[in-house]
Structures are given as C-alpha cells and as structure tokens.
Design a protein around this motif. Structure first.
Motif, PDB file in Angstrom:
ATOM      1  N   LYS A 171      -4.658   9.838  -8.150  1.00 20.15           N
ATOM      2  CA  LYS A 171      -4.496   9.697  -9.596  1.00 20.15           C
ATOM      3  C   LYS A 171      -3.345  10.596 -10.039  1.00 20.15           C
ATOM      4  CE  LYS A 171      -6.754  10.449 -14.016  1.00 20.15           C
ATOM      5  NZ  LYS A 171      -7.917  10.979 -14.707  1.00 20.15           N
ATOM      6  N   THR A 172      -2.405  10.011 -10.794  1.00 19.18           N
ATOM      7  CA  THR A 172      -1.309  10.788 -11.377  1.00 19.18           C
ATOM      8  C   THR A 172      -1.385  10.655 -12.897  1.00 19.18           C
ATOM      9  OG1 THR A 172       0.272   8.958 -11.346  1.00 19.18           O
ATOM     10  CG2 THR A 172       0.158  10.329  -9.366  1.00 19.18           C
ATOM     11  N   VAL A 173      -0.505  11.301 -13.569  1.00 21.08           N
ATOM     12  CA  VAL A 173      -0.488  11.239 -15.039  1.00 21.08           C
ATOM     13  C   VAL A 173      -0.251   9.807 -15.507  1.00 21.08           C
ATOM     14  CG1 VAL A 173       0.736  12.022 -17.106  1.00 21.08           C
ATOM     15  CG2 VAL A 173       0.273  13.628 -15.264  1.00 21.08           C
ATOM     16  N   ARG A 174       0.571   9.043 -14.762  1.00 24.52           N
ATOM     17  CA  ARG A 174       0.959   7.708 -15.207  1.00 24.52           C
ATOM     18  C   ARG A 174       0.176   6.576 -14.565  1.00 24.52           C
ATOM     19  NH1 ARG A 174       7.270   7.235 -14.932  1.00 24.52           N
ATOM     20  NH2 ARG A 174       6.783   5.373 -16.123  1.00 24.52           N
ATOM     21  N   ASN A 175      -0.619   6.858 -13.527  1.00 21.15           N
ATOM     22  CA  ASN A 175      -1.242   5.778 -12.778  1.00 21.15           C
ATOM     23  C   ASN A 175      -2.498   6.307 -12.082  1.00 21.15           C
ATOM     24  OD1 ASN A 175      -1.851   3.683 -11.001  1.00 21.15           O
ATOM     25  ND2 ASN A 175       0.241   3.432 -10.266  1.00 21.15           N
ATOM     26  N   ASN A 176      -3.627   5.655 -12.289  1.00 22.74           N
ATOM     27  CA  ASN A 176      -4.885   6.087 -11.671  1.00 22.74           C
ATOM     28  C   ASN A 176      -4.946   5.790 -10.171  1.00 22.74           C
ATOM     29  OD1 ASN A 176      -5.888   7.120 -14.019  1.00 22.74           O
ATOM     30  ND2 ASN A 176      -7.114   5.320 -14.517  1.00 22.74           N
ATOM     31  N   ASN A 177      -4.076   4.930  -9.682  1.00 22.50           N
ATOM     32  CA  ASN A 177      -4.109   4.551  -8.268  1.00 22.50           C
ATOM     33  C   ASN A 177      -2.679   4.503  -7.732  1.00 22.50           C
ATOM     34  OD1 ASN A 177      -5.456   3.809  -5.904  1.00 22.50           O
ATOM     35  ND2 ASN A 177      -5.111   1.641  -6.288  1.00 22.50           N
ATOM     36  N   SER A 178      -1.997   5.616  -7.805  1.00 21.30           N
ATOM     37  CA  SER A 178      -0.591   5.683  -7.441  1.00 21.30           C
ATOM     38  C   SER A 178      -0.403   5.943  -5.947  1.00 21.30           C
ATOM     39  CB  SER A 178       0.082   6.797  -8.241  1.00 21.30           C
ATOM     40  OG  SER A 178       1.457   6.843  -7.958  1.00 21.30           O
ATOM     41  N   SER A 179       0.418   5.113  -5.311  1.00 18.66           N
ATOM     42  CA  SER A 179       0.753   5.330  -3.904  1.00 18.66           C
ATOM     43  C   SER A 179       1.621   6.566  -3.808  1.00 18.66           C
ATOM     44  CB  SER A 179       1.534   4.129  -3.337  1.00 18.66           C
ATOM     45  OG  SER A 179       0.761   2.971  -3.386  1.00 18.66           O
ATOM     46  N   ARG A 180       1.200   7.510  -2.999  1.00 19.85           N
ATOM     47  CA  ARG A 180       1.969   8.748  -2.845  1.00 19.85           C
ATOM     48  C   ARG A 180       2.713   8.739  -1.527  1.00 19.85           C
ATOM     49  NH1 ARG A 180       2.922   8.775  -7.069  1.00 19.85           N
ATOM     50  NH2 ARG A 180       3.945  10.772  -6.866  1.00 19.85           N
ATOM     51  N   PHE A 181       3.127   7.552  -1.092  1.00 15.97           N
ATOM     52  CA  PHE A 181       3.840   7.400   0.168  1.00 15.97           C
ATOM     53  C   PHE A 181       4.627   6.099   0.114  1.00 15.97           C
ATOM     54  CE2 PHE A 181      -0.213   5.316   0.455  1.00 15.97           C
ATOM     55  CZ  PHE A 181       0.049   4.123   1.106  1.00 15.97           C
ATOM     56  N   GLY A 182       5.591   5.971   0.996  1.00 17.39           N
ATOM     57  CA  GLY A 182       6.288   4.713   1.177  1.00 17.39           C
ATOM     58  C   GLY A 182       5.574   3.905   2.232  1.00 17.39           C
ATOM     59  N   LYS A 183       5.756   2.604   2.195  1.00 14.31           N
ATOM     60  CA  LYS A 183       5.042   1.747   3.128  1.00 14.31           C
ATOM     61  C   LYS A 183       5.997   0.675   3.650  1.00 14.31           C
ATOM     62  CE  LYS A 183       1.489  -0.010   1.119  1.00 14.31           C
ATOM     63  NZ  LYS A 183       0.276  -0.618   0.596  1.00 14.31           N
ATOM     64  N   PHE A 184       5.994   0.476   4.951  1.00 12.61           N
ATOM     65  CA  PHE A 184       6.727  -0.627   5.573  1.00 12.61           C
ATOM     66  C   PHE A 184       5.690  -1.544   6.188  1.00 12.61           C
ATOM     67  CE2 PHE A 184       8.736  -2.743   9.167  1.00 12.61           C
ATOM     68  CZ  PHE A 184       9.854  -3.293   8.564  1.00 12.61           C
ATOM     69  N   VAL A 185       5.593  -2.749   5.664  1.00 13.55           N
ATOM     70  CA  VAL A 185       4.619  -3.723   6.155  1.00 13.55           C
ATOM     71  C   VAL A 185       5.370  -4.769   6.962  1.00 13.55           C
ATOM     72  CG1 VAL A 185       2.861  -5.422   5.516  1.00 13.55           C
ATOM     73  CG2 VAL A 185       3.190  -3.386   4.103  1.00 13.55           C
ATOM     74  N   GLU A 186       4.986  -4.937   8.206  1.00 16.06           N
ATOM     75  CA  GLU A 186       5.612  -5.937   9.074  1.00 16.06           C
ATOM     76  C   GLU A 186       4.563  -6.970   9.431  1.00 16.06           C
ATOM     77  OE1 GLU A 186       7.589  -6.283  13.520  1.00 16.06           O
ATOM     78  OE2 GLU A 186       7.200  -4.313  12.669  1.00 16.06           O
ATOM     79  N   LEU A 187       4.816  -8.205   9.052  1.00 15.63           N
ATOM     80  CA  LEU A 187       3.957  -9.313   9.446  1.00 15.63           C
ATOM     81  C   LEU A 187       4.673 -10.058  10.561  1.00 15.63           C
ATOM     82  CD1 LEU A 187       2.816 -10.692   5.975  1.00 15.63           C
ATOM     83  CD2 LEU A 187       1.631  -9.098   7.463  1.00 15.63           C
ATOM     84  N   GLN A 188       3.975 -10.304  11.648  1.00 14.79           N
ATOM     85  CA  GLN A 188       4.568 -10.995  12.793  1.00 14.79           C
ATOM     86  C   GLN A 188       4.022 -12.420  12.835  1.00 14.79           C
ATOM     87  OE1 GLN A 188       2.801  -8.145  15.182  1.00 14.79           O
ATOM     88  NE2 GLN A 188       4.278  -6.567  14.644  1.00 14.79           N
ATOM     89  N   PHE A 189       4.924 -13.363  13.087  1.00 14.01           N
ATOM     90  CA  PHE A 189       4.566 -14.777  13.109  1.00 14.01           C
ATOM     91  C   PHE A 189       4.890 -15.364  14.476  1.00 14.01           C
ATOM     92  CE2 PHE A 189       5.295 -13.642   8.742  1.00 14.01           C
ATOM     93  CZ  PHE A 189       4.379 -14.379   8.018  1.00 14.01           C
ATOM     94  N   ASP A 190       4.087 -16.342  14.897  1.00  8.70           N
ATOM     95  CA  ASP A 190       4.382 -17.030  16.144  1.00  8.70           C
ATOM     96  C   ASP A 190       5.372 -18.172  15.873  1.00  8.70           C
ATOM     97  OD1 ASP A 190       2.913 -19.206  15.143  1.00  8.70           O
ATOM     98  OD2 ASP A 190       1.141 -18.769  16.357  1.00  8.70           O
ATOM     99  N   GLN A 191       5.689 -18.942  16.915  1.00  4.52           N
ATOM    100  CA  GLN A 191       6.669 -20.034  16.795  1.00  4.52           C
ATOM    101  C   GLN A 191       6.217 -21.109  15.814  1.00  4.52           C
ATOM    102  OE1 GLN A 191       9.233 -18.581  17.924  1.00  4.52           O
ATOM    103  NE2 GLN A 191       9.913 -20.053  19.459  1.00  4.52           N
ATOM    104  N   ASN A 192       4.908 -21.218  15.593  1.00  2.11           N
ATOM    105  CA  ASN A 192       4.368 -22.234  14.690  1.00  2.11           C
ATOM    106  C   ASN A 192       4.265 -21.741  13.250  1.00  2.11           C
ATOM    107  OD1 ASN A 192       3.959 -24.076  16.855  1.00  2.11           O
ATOM    108  ND2 ASN A 192       2.111 -22.950  17.401  1.00  2.11           N
ATOM    109  N   GLY A 193       4.710 -20.515  12.995  1.00  4.07           N
ATOM    110  CA  GLY A 193       4.666 -19.979  11.641  1.00  4.07           C
ATOM    111  C   GLY A 193       3.327 -19.374  11.260  1.00  4.07           C
ATOM    112  N   LYS A 194       2.458 -19.150  12.245  1.00  4.95           N
ATOM    113  CA  LYS A 194       1.158 -18.535  11.974  1.00  4.95           C
ATOM    114  C   LYS A 194       1.245 -17.033  12.213  1.00  4.95           C
ATOM    115  CE  LYS A 194      -0.799 -22.452  11.125  1.00  4.95           C
ATOM    116  NZ  LYS A 194      -0.925 -22.806   9.718  1.00  4.95           N
ATOM    117  N   ILE A 195       0.534 -16.268  11.399  1.00  5.71           N
ATOM    118  CA  ILE A 195       0.532 -14.815  11.572  1.00  5.71           C
ATOM    119  C   ILE A 195      -0.104 -14.479  12.908  1.00  5.71           C
ATOM    120  CG2 ILE A 195      -0.400 -12.624  10.718  1.00  5.71           C
ATOM    121  CD1 ILE A 195      -0.239 -13.743   7.899  1.00  5.71           C
ATOM    122  N   SER A 196       0.620 -13.697  13.706  1.00  9.44           N
ATOM    123  CA  SER A 196       0.097 -13.313  15.017  1.00  9.44           C
ATOM    124  C   SER A 196      -0.216 -11.824  15.086  1.00  9.44           C
ATOM    125  CB  SER A 196       1.094 -13.688  16.110  1.00  9.44           C
ATOM    126  OG  SER A 196       2.331 -13.042  15.891  1.00  9.44           O
TER     127      SER A 196
END
Length: 175
Positions: free
Chosen positions: A114-139
C-alpha cells in the motif's frame, strides 16, 4: 484510450469495467484489422500474436506509466487475451493458461504494498515471458522481477504499508 501509431494510450478509470474486458470483447478483437475497432489492449495483444504467428518472430509489448496508472491491470488484460488465443495446453491437470493467470496474486503478495496513491502498488518491475509452440498454444511462461524495493522491508513511511505477504502471514490461521 487512443492509438498513437502502434502505441496504445490507456487511462485508468479507477473503476471496474467488466463489459469492456470479457470473452465477447476478445472474440470481437480476434483477427480484427489493427485500428478497425476502438483502441483496446486486446487489439495490441492480437496484433503481437498475429505477427508472431505469421512471421515466427518473438514479439514484445511494453507497458509503461506512473504509479497508479494501471500497468498491472493492463498487463493482466494482455495476458488474458494471449491466454485466450493460446490456451488449452494441459500441464498436470491445469492448463498453462490457468497457471500463468493464477500466479499473479502470489507475485503481488510478495511484491505489492500500500502506498499513498495506490492500495495495491507493485514495488518492482516485472518481465513476463509467455512461450508458444508452433501451433500458437502457450507452452510455458517465465516471470522475472527486478528492482524490488528492499528498503520497504525495514522502513515504511506512514500511511504506507510493507509488502502484503507480511500482513498475510500475521493474519494466517494457527494451523
């Protein structure tokens, strides 16, 4: 929301708008020409997905903004759409889609406060990598965090709070 070239500018309405982010909306943006429909995170996700599938090249979507701008919510919408397009690959009884979307609350407990401006503030950076197979499905998926505010663990300014996980541990049942 509006586009500026291939950039989507989204404004946090500070209220839930479920009718704009449901399965019906995902179906509308699925395969629609970029710019044909109103600007929307689903359009950005669809464009990235189609470029990946058509050209076999990894894509990236950068979500940026100041504290409280809605970066976490925008990221959830992008992941929701990409899971909608590439879901249904099973892994241990639950789809990879479910596992990716269900992991976010755990990450938030250990990295949001919780911060002054946001009750659920991310206090970190995030890199999200989704991997897909040849058929376009999440693997698979990988989520990397960086720049966690370690100082928040031992020093908090009133009325801010420490990371959610500490309060959850204190409130846990005895067993």
């Amino acid at each position: 929301q509006t586009y500026t070239g291939n950039i989507l500018i989204a404004v946090n309405p500070f209220q839930r708008l479920p009718h704009l982010y449901n399965d019906h909306m995902m179906e509308m943006y699925k395969g629609a020409e970029f710019g044909e429909l109103s600007p929307h995170p689903f359009a950005m996700a669809d464009r990235a997905y189609r470029l990946m599938m058509n050209y076999g090249i990894s894509q990236a979507i950068l979500v940026s903004g100041e504290s409280g701008a809605g970066k976490t919510e925008s990221t959830k919408m992008l992941m929701q759409y990409l899971a909608f397009m590439g879901g249904k690959v099973e892994s241990g009884g639950r789809s990879v889609q479910q596992q990716v979307l269900e992991s976010n609350p755990v990450l938030e407990a250990f990295g949001n406060a919780k911060t002054v401006r946001n009750n659920n503030s991310s206090r970190f950076g995030k890199f999200v990598e989704l991997q897909f197979d040849q058929n376009g499905k999440i693997s698979g998926a990988a989520i990397r965090t960086y720049l966690l505010e370690r100082s928040r663990v031992c020093q908090i300014s009133d009325p801010e709070r420490n990371y959610h996980c500490f309060y959850m541990l204190c409130a846990a049942p005895p067993e």
